[in-house]
Write an enzyme that holds these catalytic residues in place. Structure first.
Site, short mmCIF file in Angstrom:
data_model
loop_
_atom_site.label_atom_id
_atom_site.label_comp_id
_atom_site.label_asym_id
_atom_site.label_seq_id
_atom_site.Cartn_x
_atom_site.Cartn_y
_atom_site.Cartn_z
N GLU A 223 -3.47 -8.70 3.16
CA GLU A 223 -3.37 -9.26 4.51
C GLU A 223 -4.56 -8.90 5.40
OE1 GLU A 223 -2.11 -5.09 5.01
OE2 GLU A 223 -1.81 -6.62 3.46
N HIS B 202 -4.26 -4.31 0.16
CA HIS B 202 -4.05 -4.88 1.50
C HIS B 202 -4.51 -6.34 1.53
CE1 HIS B 202 -2.66 -1.56 3.99
NE2 HIS B 202 -3.50 -0.76 3.35
N CYS C 269 0.82 -1.21 0.00
CA CYS C 269 0.00 0.00 0.00
C CYS C 269 0.87 1.27 0.00
CB CYS C 269 -1.00 -0.02 1.15
SG CYS C 269 -2.36 1.17 0.91
#
Length: 301
Positions: A237, A235, A142
């Protein structure tokens, strides 16, 4: 994959309850193998949440990984206690003479200001320089991806007309690269940002290869130097409720925020969000660890 952490890291108990194999340093000392050394520069404000998300993402191969958390010393965190940082985090000064198989640099909530205005920008630049000679492969997430595009290739970010916020479709652009091995032709991933690095500038940079892109969210995945540098603009994760928490956080602050795109069933914020990107996230982090960390790093660091 066994993830090695400090014995009393709060995320360790949560991961164990999810049936993820987490090994503490005592047990790891008694194994005759050379685990991968992965450094995580955590710039996110609530560091415990990011710790849990990244450890979960790294837990899906047979490889053993020793994780070290790092933070910048030129910024004081207001959302994570000093005791937590002092106990579980190091700074560049502590590892300046060490080498790591892999490094992850997280995003940061500073995208609305220029890179030079970020109070720890010079330290980020120093870490980027250090990583080029001390880390086999670095994964930028990011804001860190935007920072890497700017620092390494001079490609600046630009403001979006409104926040890119939700779960977006992406298309694989180059299937011959191992990083996208096993990806579906179209896959989903979260985004949460107010700025972007222009797709046309990334494509025009001869040092960068675009591996996945979205019509709505732009370039998602790019690679350079045969995997020594990898950039993820979203993102992957994030867990199920991260965007939900961000949405209600902004609402409670009185900020103008749209419902996350393609996230709640029927766009109803009272509904439980759908987890639609976990398999992609697992695949991405596993491929990075296998093809660009494990298979590229020397046995003797």
């Amino acid at each position: 994959m066994p993830i090695r952490t400090q014995r009393d890291l709060p995320a360790k108990e949560i991961l164990e309850n999810e049936n993820i194999f987490v090994m503490d340093e005592f047990r790891a000392m008694h194994q005759d193998i050379r685990p991968l050394q992965v450094l995580i520069l955590n710039n996110m404000p609530v560091k415990q949440d990011t710790e849990l998300q990244l450890l979960r993402a790294l837990s899906n191969t047979p490889l053993q990984v020793d994780v070290t958390f790092m933070n910048v010393k030129s910024h004081i965190s207001v959302n994570t206690s000093a005791s937590h940082l002092n106990k579980f985090y190091i700074t560049l000064d502590d590892v300046r003479d060490k080498k790591f198989d892999g490094m992850i640099v997280t995003g940061a909530p500073v995208e609305d200001i220029s890179f030079e205005e970020v109070d720890y920008w010079q330290e980020i630049c120093e870490i980027f320089d250090w990583a080029q000679t001390h880390v086999t492969s670095t994964l930028h997430i990011c804001w860190a991806a935007q920072a890497g595009f700017y620092y390494y290739y001079g490609i600046n970010k630009r403001q979006l007309p409104r926040k890119l916020f939700g779960i977006y479709e992406h298309k694989v652009e180059n299937r011959k690269v191992p990083l996208v091995r096993g990806f579906d032709d179209i896959f989903l991933a979260p985004h949460s940002r107010h700025t972007e690095t222009p797709s046309e500038a990334i494509h025009a940079c001869k040092e960068l290869m675009v591996l996945a892109e979205s019509r709505a969210a732009g370039v998602y995945l790019a690679i350079a130097e045969e995997g020594r540098k990898i950039f993820v603009t979203g993102h992957p994760e994030y867990d199920r409720i991260t965007l939900n928490n961000e949405y209600y956080r902004d609402l409670n602050k009185g900020l103008t925020i749209q419902v996350p795109y393609n996230y709640y069933p029927d766009d109803d914020p009272k509904s439980r969000p759908l987890l639609q990107w976990r398999s992609h996230s697992n695949n991405l982090y596993s491929n990075w660890l296998n093809y660009y960390v494990y298979q590229m790093t020397p046995y003797e660091l």
